[in-house]
Scaffold this motif. Structure first.
Motif, PDB file in Angstrom:
ATOM      1  N   UNK A   1     -36.052  28.125  30.185  1.00  0.00           N
ATOM      2  CA  UNK A   1     -35.910  27.285  28.989  1.00  0.00           C
ATOM      3  C   UNK A   1     -37.218  26.551  28.710  1.00  0.00           C
ATOM      4  N   UNK A   2     -37.821  26.002  29.774  1.00  0.00           N
ATOM      5  CA  UNK A   2     -39.090  25.284  29.615  1.00  0.00           C
ATOM      6  C   UNK A   2     -40.190  26.208  29.108  1.00  0.00           C
ATOM      7  N   UNK A   3     -40.248  27.434  29.675  1.00  0.00           N
ATOM      8  CA  UNK A   3     -41.260  28.405  29.253  1.00  0.00           C
ATOM      9  C   UNK A   3     -41.046  28.807  27.794  1.00  0.00           C
ATOM     10  N   UNK A   4     -39.761  29.054  27.450  1.00  0.00           N
ATOM     11  CA  UNK A   4     -39.443  29.452  26.078  1.00  0.00           C
ATOM     12  C   UNK A   4     -39.785  28.371  25.081  1.00  0.00           C
ATOM     13  N   UNK A   5     -39.469  27.135  25.424  1.00  0.00           N
ATOM     14  CA  UNK A   5     -39.762  26.021  24.524  1.00  0.00           C
ATOM     15  C   UNK A   5     -41.264  25.853  24.329  1.00  0.00           C
ATOM     16  N   UNK A   6     -41.995  25.991  25.435  1.00  0.00           N
ATOM     17  CA  UNK A   6     -43.452  25.856  25.354  1.00  0.00           C
ATOM     18  C   UNK A   6     -44.040  26.924  24.431  1.00  0.00           C
ATOM     19  N   UNK A   7     -43.508  28.156  24.511  1.00  0.00           N
ATOM     20  CA  UNK A   7     -44.001  29.244  23.656  1.00  0.00           C
ATOM     21  C   UNK A   7     -43.655  28.985  22.194  1.00  0.00           C
ATOM     22  N   UNK A   8     -42.408  28.549  21.937  1.00  0.00           N
ATOM     23  CA  UNK A   8     -42.005  28.253  20.559  1.00  0.00           C
ATOM     24  C   UNK A   8     -42.917  27.196  19.940  1.00  0.00           C
ATOM     25  N   UNK A   9     -43.193  26.152  20.723  1.00  0.00           N
ATOM     26  CA  UNK A   9     -44.028  25.063  20.211  1.00  0.00           C
ATOM     27  C   UNK A   9     -45.458  25.539  19.964  1.00  0.00           C
ATOM     28  N   UNK A  10     -45.945  26.402  20.870  1.00  0.00           N
ATOM     29  CA  UNK A  10     -47.294  26.937  20.718  1.00  0.00           C
ATOM     30  C   UNK A  10     -47.393  27.813  19.474  1.00  0.00           C
ATOM     31  N   UNK A  11     -46.388  28.659  19.271  1.00  0.00           N
ATOM     32  CA  UNK A  11     -46.403  29.572  18.129  1.00  0.00           C
ATOM     33  C   UNK A  11     -46.215  28.856  16.793  1.00  0.00           C
ATOM     34  N   UNK A  12     -45.584  27.685  16.857  1.00  0.00           N
ATOM     35  CA  UNK A  12     -45.257  26.990  15.608  1.00  0.00           C
ATOM     36  C   UNK A  12     -46.323  26.002  15.161  1.00  0.00           C
ATOM     37  N   UNK A  13     -47.439  25.942  15.878  1.00  0.00           N
ATOM     38  CA  UNK A  13     -48.491  25.003  15.491  1.00  0.00           C
ATOM     39  C   UNK A  13     -49.023  25.368  14.115  1.00  0.00           C
ATOM     40  N   UNK A  14     -49.058  24.380  13.257  1.00  0.00           N
ATOM     41  CA  UNK A  14     -49.522  24.600  11.896  1.00  0.00           C
ATOM     42  C   UNK A  14     -48.414  24.985  10.943  1.00  0.00           C
ATOM     43  N   UNK A  15     -47.187  25.191  11.490  1.00  0.00           N
ATOM     44  CA  UNK A  15     -46.050  25.541  10.650  1.00  0.00           C
ATOM     45  C   UNK A  15     -45.120  24.335  10.553  1.00  0.00           C
ATOM     46  N   UNK A  16     -44.742  23.971   9.346  1.00  0.00           N
ATOM     47  CA  UNK A  16     -43.817  22.840   9.150  1.00  0.00           C
ATOM     48  C   UNK A  16     -42.622  23.328   8.338  1.00  0.00           C
ATOM     49  N   UNK A  17     -41.456  23.311   8.965  1.00  0.00           N
ATOM     50  CA  UNK A  17     -40.223  23.711   8.272  1.00  0.00           C
ATOM     51  C   UNK A  17     -39.776  22.598   7.335  1.00  0.00           C
ATOM     52  N   UNK A  18     -39.905  21.370   7.789  1.00  0.00           N
ATOM     53  CA  UNK A  18     -39.518  20.205   6.995  1.00  0.00           C
ATOM     54  C   UNK A  18     -40.784  19.525   6.496  1.00  0.00           C
ATOM     55  N   UNK A  19     -40.934  19.419   5.223  1.00  0.00           N
ATOM     56  CA  UNK A  19     -42.128  18.801   4.648  1.00  0.00           C
ATOM     57  C   UNK A  19     -41.904  17.322   4.420  1.00  0.00           C
TER      58      UNK A  19
END
Length: 217
Positions: free
Chosen positions: A199-217
């Protein structure tokens, strides 16, 4: 299966309740001593105000009549107090009396099927087999949980099993599989139940991949 916290520390109980997964609390004289309350009764009242469910508080008397007297006093602390009584001859007598007075009892220090049967016969609302302490002496504590579960079903008993002396998450999982109604866990074990390295590894990857992406403006 429900989860209770096995602690008397207010901050741990507040955090456990905030997670939304704690249905009750179990205490004993040792846990109360660790919490170091200046006024034990007020401390128990505080716990009862936080938890919307059963809160076990244990008698310290060993004589039957004193157990009954102390149990009745403890039960008046709050409507959700459960009187915790050890499985002894005096404890059985006291549990029978308190049960007739509609005072719920958690019969504790259960280490055998025969003790569980006796606790059920005197009307204990809860039966607490100590699985970790059995494991400590090279006996499979989970076998006892399974046996008690089968006995209660066969006899149509209203008593509920609280898997106690829980040492790690696997105890909780196995207790659920084997029919325990409740597992009461230390705060450390509660935190461990949430964690998994993947879970920790998956969360870290999601956060890394989502840098620069904002779902909520």
């Amino acid at each position: 299966m429900e989860l209770y916290l096995d602690t008397a520390k207010i901050e741990e109980i507040e955090e456990g309740v905030e997670l939304g997964i704690i249905s009750g609390v179990t205490t004993n004289p040792s846990l109360l001593a660790k919490a170091n309350p200046t006024a034990p009764i007020e401390h128990l009242k505080k716990i009862c105000s936080i938890v919307n469910g059963p809160v076990s508080a244990e008698v310290v008397s060993t004589n039957y009549k004193d157990m009954v007297s102390e149990g009745l006093k403890i039960s008046k602390i709050s409507e959700n107090i459960v009187v915790k009584i050890p499985i002894t001859e005096d404890g059985l007598k006291a549990t029978k009396v308190l049960s007739k007075e509609n005072v719920p009892v958690n019969m504790t220090l259960i280490f055998s099927e025969s003790q569980a049967i006796l606790a059920s016969l005197v009307g204990a609302a809860y039966i607490s087999p100590f699985i970790g302490r059995l494991d400590d002496i090279s006996y499979d504590g989970m076998k006892l949980v399974k046996s008690i579960s089968e006995i209660l079903k066969t006899t149509n008993s209203k008593s509920k099993i609280i898997a106690a002396s829980v040492r790690h998450p696997l105890h909780v999982v196995e207790a659920a599989k084997l029919g325990a109604h409740i597992a009461t866990v230390p705060f450390k074990t509660l935190k461990q139940l949430v964690k998994h390295p993947l879970t920790d590894i998956g969360l870290e990857k999601f956060l890394s991949d989502s840098r620069g992406i904002s779902i909520v403006s």
